[in-house]
Design an enzyme around this catalytic site. Structure first.
Site, PDB file in Angstrom:
ATOM      1  N   HIS A  70      -7.811   6.148   0.109  1.00  0.00           N
ATOM      2  CA  HIS A  70      -6.503   6.517   0.618  1.00  0.00           C
ATOM      3  C   HIS A  70      -5.702   7.320  -0.401  1.00  0.00           C
ATOM      4  O   HIS A  70      -5.871   7.180  -1.614  1.00  0.00           O
ATOM      5  CB  HIS A  70      -5.726   5.278   1.045  1.00  0.00           C
ATOM      6  N   GLU A  72      -2.661   7.021  -1.305  1.00  0.00           N
ATOM      7  CA  GLU A  72      -1.867   6.183  -2.201  1.00  0.00           C
ATOM      8  C   GLU A  72      -2.702   5.695  -3.377  1.00  0.00           C
ATOM      9  O   GLU A  72      -2.228   5.660  -4.518  1.00  0.00           O
ATOM     10  CB  GLU A  72      -1.305   4.964  -1.440  1.00  0.00           C
ATOM     11  N   CYS A  94      -1.186   1.604   4.836  1.00  0.00           N
ATOM     12  CA  CYS A  94      -1.846   0.446   5.444  1.00  0.00           C
ATOM     13  C   CYS A  94      -1.456  -0.797   4.636  1.00  0.00           C
ATOM     14  O   CYS A  94      -0.824  -0.691   3.588  1.00  0.00           O
ATOM     15  CB  CYS A  94      -3.357   0.644   5.456  1.00  0.00           C
ATOM     16  N   CYS A  97      -2.789  -0.720   0.965  1.00  0.00           N
ATOM     17  CA  CYS A  97      -2.023   0.193   0.104  1.00  0.00           C
ATOM     18  C   CYS A  97      -0.608  -0.342  -0.133  1.00  0.00           C
ATOM     19  O   CYS A  97      -0.042  -0.146  -1.214  1.00  0.00           O
ATOM     20  CB  CYS A  97      -1.986   1.593   0.701  1.00  0.00           C
TER      21      CYS A  97
END
Length: 141
Positions: A70, A72, A94, A97
């Site tokens: 991801h 992040e 999510c 994260c």
């Protein structure tokens, strides 16, 4: 002199970073700032560097999700968490994260778009007293 705010700058950088994503379905970018507005990290979603996959891999949306790193995670991977203050993300993080963001002591999260597949981040940010703001791109300061 008129200048954009640090929040606007962070979101613009996140949007630009998202354009590096190889994911044909959802391009996500992130930008982390310190309290002075300095950029600490940027990232986008994708596979690990130089890990090339065929079109067949990308065509199965459900299968590919578990392999994607991801935005992040990429933006936060090399920063000093004592300095991180804000993260701007083009998609609501999510739950995994969101917990990573909380562990980095970030106090504010800006996001552009809701993520329907995992809405737990809102509860996680509320639990950790992290200011979550849906970014309004029509308002520039």
């Amino acid at each position: 002199m008129n200048r954009i705010s640090f929040e606007d700058m962070a979101m613009e950088l996140a949007i630009v970073a998202s354009k590096r994503s190889e994911d044909p379905y959802k391009k996500v970018g992130a930008c982390v700032l310190d309290a002075s507005g300095r950029v600490l990290g940027v990232g986008y979603n994708g596979l690990r560097p130089k890990h090339i996959k065929s079109e067949d891999f990308w065509s199965d949306r459900d299968n590919r999700r578990k392999y994607i790193i991801h935005a992040e995670v990429n933006a936060l991977s090399n920063i000093d968490s004592s300095k991180a203050n804000l993260i701007a993300v083009t998609l609501l993080p999510c739950s995994s994260c969101a917990n990573l963001i909380a562990s980095k002591n970030i106090s504010k999260v800006l996001y552009l778009e809701d993520y329907e597949n995992d809405c737990q981040a809102k509860d996680i940010f509320m639990f950790h007293n992290i200011n979550l703001i849906k970014y309004d791109s029509s308002i520039k300061s």
